[in-house]
Design an enzyme around this catalytic site. Structure first.
Site, PDB file in Angstrom:
ATOM      1  N   PHE A  72      45.641  53.485  14.878  1.00 46.62           N
ATOM      2  CA  PHE A  72      46.970  53.301  15.452  1.00 46.62           C
ATOM      3  C   PHE A  72      46.893  52.893  16.919  1.00 46.62           C
ATOM      4  O   PHE A  72      47.549  51.945  17.359  1.00 46.62           O
ATOM      5  CB  PHE A  72      47.795  54.584  15.300  1.00 46.62           C
TER       6      PHE A  72
ATOM      7  N   HIS B 276      58.843  75.725  24.664  1.00 44.63           N
ATOM      8  CA  HIS B 276      60.105  75.846  23.924  1.00 44.63           C
ATOM      9  C   HIS B 276      60.207  74.781  22.830  1.00 44.63           C
ATOM     10  O   HIS B 276      60.543  75.091  21.680  1.00 44.63           O
ATOM     11  CB  HIS B 276      61.307  75.743  24.862  1.00 44.63           C
TER      12      HIS B 276
ATOM     13  N   ASP C 297      53.474  64.804  12.329  1.00 46.68           N
ATOM     14  CA  ASP C 297      53.001  64.958  13.709  1.00 46.68           C
ATOM     15  C   ASP C 297      53.794  64.009  14.576  1.00 46.68           C
ATOM     16  O   ASP C 297      54.274  62.968  14.090  1.00 46.68           O
ATOM     17  CB  ASP C 297      51.517  64.590  13.855  1.00 46.68           C
TER      18      ASP C 297
END
Lengths: 372, 372
Positions: A97, A335, A266
Site C-alpha cells: 500500500f 480516548h 485497521d
C-alpha cells in the site's frame, strides 16, 4: 493452521458475526479494530496503555520498518513484539500500500516494485519474496501478502492486469512463507469492478492462506460504492476464515463493514485526528480546540470509561492543546482508540445478544461526520 | 503554620540534612527535587506517571498560567490540583523570574512590572499583590513571594536597589496573602555580593514566611561562585524552616546544594534535555541519537527501576527518536525524572545512614558533564 477463526454468533438479518481469532499471541475477540503502530509504536501511547484500553492486535507497517530501523535489526531484537515490548497480537501489512502510494517515483515490474527511500533517496526493492521475508523477520502473527492496491478511479484493463498480478504475487508469497509458527492472509483486489472482485476472491481464497483481506476499498470512492463492492466481495469469501477490511476506521464504516460480515479493521483515523485535536464521540467528532470547551469541566464523553475521561476535563485538554503540550495528543489518542475498541466490543455484544439491527440503527441515527 | 519543616538527620561534616516537609497535600521527604510543570503539565507525562516515579511536589509557573488559560479559569476548575488532576504537593513560582527574563520589553516600577504577553502582545501587569492573588487562585500549597531575579553580572548599585525592593515586595506579598490554608516562601536575593546576600537573608528571614528560597543563583555564574554564594547565604537561614535553591537541577549541583544545607530544588533540565534526546545516568548524560546505541538492546542504565528501563531498550528509544515519534520524549522524560528523584532518595538515605560524605565523593568522581 497457526491462525484459526471460530464463529460464535451471527446476526440472522445481516452478515454480522461475532467470533474468536486464535493466534500465536493469544485468542482475540472479533469483530475487532486494530490500532495502527506504523513505526513500531502506536503514536503517543505505550503498550501498557494499549493493553489497558483493551487493544488485542495492533498493526505494524513493513514499509516503514523495512526502511527504518530495518527489519533485520528488529529480528536481532527478537522480533517486533520484543522490540516494542508488545506481547499481544501483531499484524503487519506487506508494504504494498505504501509503495504504491509513492506514485511516479516507483516502478512496478512483474518481479516486484523498485522505489526510492523517502528517508535518504536510496534505491529500494520490494517483492513478494522480500516483503514476506521482512515480515518473518518482524515476526508478526499475521503477515499480509504483497499486493497492489488499485487506485480509484482505475481503467478496467489496468484493474484486470493488476488484479491478476496480485494473484501471481500471492502464490509467490505463500511459497516464500517459511515460518510455520506465523500466519499469512491473502488480499482480494479487483478495484470497483464486480467481475474482477469475484475473480480475485475465487483465485485468492483458493490459496491456503490463514485468512483473507479485502483491499483497495476506502481509497476515495463514495461510501455507497464501497459498501456495494464490499458486500459483493464478502459473499465469495469462506465463512470459516477471518475477513479483514483494510484501512477502514470511522465508526459508520465499521458498523456497515460488520453488517457485511467483516471481522477485522485497521485505520490511522482515530490516532491521526487525535493529533489534530479531534475527539471521537458517539455523535461524531468534537474539535477540542473550540472556544465552547474553554470552561467545560466535564469529560470528553459522559460515561466513557477511558483513562482520559476518568481523569481529565474538556477544559484541561483544550488548554493542553492550545498550549501545544504533547500530553494533549496522548490524552485524545487514548480516548479515540478506547472509543473505537469499546465500540467494537459493544457491537460484538449486540451480535451475541441478537440486537445488532437495533444497535446499527440507533448508532447511525445519532451519528454525524461533521465535527462540532 | 500550614507548612512545617521537620529535621530528621544531619551530616556532621557538611550542612546536608534529611527532613520532612508537612504541607496541605501531604508530608514529603527532603532533600527533594521538584519536577517542573510549567503549563499545568509536566511535559509529556501524566500525574499517574509522576506518582509512580515518586514525585512529591511539582512546580507550576504562575507567569504562564496567568497568561493561559488564566488563573481565574483554574480557580473555577477548583484550583491547579483539580485542573491537572495532581493531588500531591504543588509549589508555584511568582512569575517574577519569567517576567524579568523578558528583558527590554518589561518596565519595572516600585508598584510592579509592566510587560506584554508573549501570546498576543496584550499589556499585562504583575505585582506582589497580583502574583499573590494569582497563586491563591491556583491554590498551590506553597506560593513564592514576587521578587526580582538579578541578572549576572550586575553592578553593585543595581543589585543593592533591586535586593531592597525585593524585601519591600516580600512584605507586600505577605500582606496580600489571605489564604491561611496555603503557605508562602520568601526569596533571598543579593546577586553575587556577600554583604547583600547577608542583608537580604536577614531582612527576608525576619518576615513570617513558611520557608525560604535562595534566588538569583544558577543564572550564568561559574559553579564555584554559585557554591560560594550559596554557602554564604544558607548560614544566615533558620534551621527550622525549609530551604529551597531555585532553578538548580543537574546532579552535581544537587549534591553540592544538599551539602550546603538545601532541602528543595527545581529545574527544567531533566525534562528539557529529554526532549533533546539526552538521558541522564550516573556517569553524566547519554545522547540517545548516537549510532553506538543502534543495536544496543540493554536499558538506558543497568539497574534503573524506572518504567522506561524496565520496559524498553536503548535501541528502541534511539529508533523512536530518529523516527520522530512522540513516545521517545516521554520515555526519556520518565527516565530522567526518575533518575533525579531516585538520586535524591539515595542522597537522603546516605544522610540518614551517616554516609553522605562517601556518597558525594563517589558520585562526583564518576560524574562528567559531557554527553557520551
Amino acid at each position: 493452521m497457526v491462525i484459526n477463526y471460530e464463529l460464535i454468533a451471527q446476526d440472522p438479518a445481516t452478515g454480522a458475526r461475532a467470533g474468536l481469532l486464535h493466534t500465536p499471541h493469544g485468542t482475540f475477540k472479533t469483530p475487532m479494530f486494530m490500532p495502527v503502530g506504523t513505526q513500531a509504536t502506536v503514536k503517543t501511547v505505550t503498550p501498557d496503555e494499549l493493553e489497558e484500553m483493551g487493544a488485542q492486535i495492533i498493526l505494524g507497517n513493513t514499509y516503514h520498518l523495512f526502511l527504518r530501523p530495518g527489519t533485520e535489526l528488529i529480528a536481532e531484537a527478537g522480533g517486533l513484539h520484543d522490540f516494542m515490548n508488545w506481547h499481544k497480537g501483531i499484524l503487519t501489512d506487506s508494504g504494498g500500500f505504501q509503495v504504491f502510494s509513492l506514485g511516479d517515483t516507483r516502478k512496478i515490474k512483474e518481479e516486484g516494485v523498485y522505489f526510492r527511500s523517502i528517508l535518504d533517496g536510496s534505491k529500494q526493492f520490494l517483492s513478494p519474496e522480500v516483503a514476506t521475508r521482512a515480515q518473518e523477520e518482524l515476526g508478526s502473527d499475521i503477515a499480509m501478502a504483497f499486493d497492489e492496491c488499485i487506485p480509484y478511479p482505475a481503467e478496467y484493463d489496468y484493474a484486470k492486469k493488476s488484479t491478476e498480478r496480485t494473484t501471481r504475487w500471492a502464490e509467490r508469497c505463500l511459497k516464500a512463507h517459511t515460518r510455520k509458527d506465523r500466519g499469512m492472509f491473502g488480499i482480494i483486489q479487483g478495484g470497483m469492478y464486480k467481475d474482477l472482485r469475484k475473480q480475485s476472491a475465487a483465485e485468492i481464497t483458493s490459496l491456503p492462506f490463514d485468512g483473507f483481506a479485502i483491499g483497495g476499498l476506502s481509497v476515495g470512492e463514495p461510501h455507497d460504492l464501497m459498501y456495494e463492492i464490499l458486500e459483493h466481495t464478502t459473499q465469495y469469501m469462506p465463512v470459516n476464515k477471518a475477513r479483514y477490511l483494510m484501512g477502514v476506521g470511522t465508526p459508520d464504516c465499521l458498523v456497515e463493514g460488520v453488517a457485511r460480515g467483516v471481522d477485522m479493521f485497521d485505520c490511522v483515523f482515530p490516532t491521526r485526528v487525535a493529533r489534530n485535536g479531534m475527539a471521537m464521540v458517539h455523535s461524531g467528532r468534537m474539535n477540542m480546540k473550540n472556544k465552547q470547551y474553554e470552561r467545560d469541566f466535564t469529560p470528553i464523553e459522559e460515561g466513557c470509561q477511558c483513562y482520559t475521561c476518568r481523569h481529565f476535563t474538556r477544559a484541561y485538554i483544550r488548554h493542553l492543546y492550545k498550549a501545544e503540550e504533547l500530553l494533549a495528543f496522548r490524552l485524545i489518542t487514548i480516548h479515540n482508540l478506547f472509543f473505537l475498541l469499546q465500540f467494537m466490543r459493544d457491537m460484538r455484544q449486540a451480535i451475541i445478544d441478537g440486537n445488532f439491527g437495533d444497535f446499527r440503527e440507533s448508532f447511525m441515527a445519532g451519528y454525524s461526520a461533521r465535527a462540532k
